[in-house]
Write an enzyme that holds these catalytic residues in place. Structure first.
Site, PDB file in Angstrom:
ATOM      1  CE  LYS A   1       1.862  -7.987  -4.139  1.00 12.83           C
ATOM      2  NZ  LYS A   1       2.422  -6.973  -3.578  1.00 12.83           N
TER       3      LYS A   1
ATOM      4  CG  HIS B   1      -0.120  -2.943 -11.632  1.00  9.12           C
ATOM      5  ND1 HIS B   1      -0.582  -1.874 -12.131  1.00  9.12           N
ATOM      6  CD2 HIS B   1       0.748  -2.510 -10.398  1.00  9.12           C
ATOM      7  CE1 HIS B   1      -0.283  -0.603 -11.442  1.00  9.12           C
ATOM      8  NE2 HIS B   1       0.511  -1.104 -10.570  1.00  9.12           N
TER       9      HIS B   1
ATOM     10  CG  ASN C   1      -1.893  -1.171   1.238  1.00 11.23           C
ATOM     11  OD1 ASN C   1      -2.420  -1.449   0.271  1.00 11.23           O
ATOM     12  ND2 ASN C   1      -1.983  -2.026   2.312  1.00 11.23           N
TER      13      ASN C   1
END
Length: 333
Positions: free
Chosen positions: A198, A218, A108
């Site tokens: 992730k 993305h 983030n």
């Protein structure tokens, strides 16, 4: 334990060791996509496409080749990463712990801020044992540039303290993970706050040379655009699907290339507004299909008129670039 020159760029790519093997597209009759219903966490239903069969027929090698031709610096950097990882794995290594903390800092925030936070932290504390002797307040100040400093510092300090206590050592390490299976590694890292699927996949790819295909925003966005996964896919479900079908030898390069491409390509960026738009105008996307490109052109106002003409407000591709783009567009079957 001396740190092996971590760079803090775990979220950008991977340090996996891969061979170079050709990947052939599977033959056989084309399979139709089936409509399915996907349930979101809040119980709402959304329509999606069951694209598992289609994803298995993707020419992944061609996708990597096309993107690599556009972004050669990405694959060149990956070669250096592989070499560095090979040299750094061994007795006294801190590669895995480096990867964990650098990836935690990359969550983030921007790559620039994550790199600066990691650099500040490691310049003040050259080893994680020295970091452990510092205070949480010190860590918080050093990584403030990455944002969420209080939360990140608490989690980093808790991670180091837990490892130190469990190992009865002032020199915390995660190198013991190398002897574990992938499932065991995921379970072991998953017990620490701040390490989600992730992040763990990134650590396994860059820090452990495991064949993993992390899915960030993305990658997820482009995977949906290409219909490699359904429109209702989450990061977790997309990871499960793509990690199973993307060839191991291509996972690191494809992941890095998609992350890079998603930041610069008008077609593949969120809302067609890339974070780093090319100075020469929108790129000719090697992943493009005619149907999607037409939608993007309409939304961007590209190709309606020649550059400088009336209505050409969407990036000024002009006739020449639109024609070049059309030459690489493949009809969607």
């Amino acid at each position: 334990m001396k740190r092996e020159g971590g760079t803090g760029d775990a979220a950008e790519g991977a340090d996996a060791v891969h061979g170079s093997t050709a990947v052939k597209k599977e033959g056989g009759p084309k399979q139709k996509r089936k409509r399915v219903t996907v349930k979101k966490e809040k119980g709402k239903k959304v329509s999606g496409l069951d694209t598992t069969a289609e994803a298995r027929l993707v020419d992944w090698e061609a996708a990597v080749e096309g993107l690599a031709n556009l972004h050669p610096e990405v694959t060149s950097k990956n070669v250096a990463r592989r070499d560095e990882l090979l040299k750094s794995c061994g007795a006294g290594s801190s590669v895995i712990l480096d990867a964990v903390i650098s990836t935690m800092l990359s969550q983030n925030t921007t790559d620039k801020n994550a790199h600066e936070a990691y650099r500040n932290l490691t310049e003040k504390f050259p080893t994680w044992s020295e970091c452990l002797k510092g205070t949480r307040e010190e860590i918080e100040g050093l990584i403030r540039v990455a944002g969420l400093a209080a939360t990140r510092s608490e989690r980093i300090f808790a991670l180091l303290e837990t490892l130190s206590a469990e190992q009865d050592s002032e020199d915390p390490s995660l190198e013991y993970l190398r002897d574990m299976s992938n499932d065991e590694v995921k379970k072991e890292l998953g017990r620490f706050k701040g390490l989600g699927p992730k992040t763990i996949s990134c650590v396994m790819l860059f820090g452990m040379a495991r064949d993993e295909f992390p899915v960030d925003t993305h990658v997820l966005r482009i995977a949906k655009l290409q219909r490699w996964v359904g429109s209702g896919a989450t990061r977790e479900s997309a990871y499960d699907a793509l990690n199973a079908v993307v060839p191991d030898a291509l996972k690191m390069d494809l992941h890095c290339l998609l992350v890079k491409h998603g930041k610069v390509c008008h077609r593949c960026a969120a809302n067609h507004k890339p974070q780093f738009p090319p100075k020469d105008g929108p790129l000719v996307c090697p992943l493009a299909t005619s149907k999607v490109v037409d939608v993007v052109k309409i939304e961007l106002g590209i190709g309606v008129k020649a550059e400088g003409g009336e209505g050409g407000e969407g990036g000024g591709l002009g006739k020449k670039r639109v024609k070049a783009e059309a030459n690489v567009v493949k009809e969607e079957e």
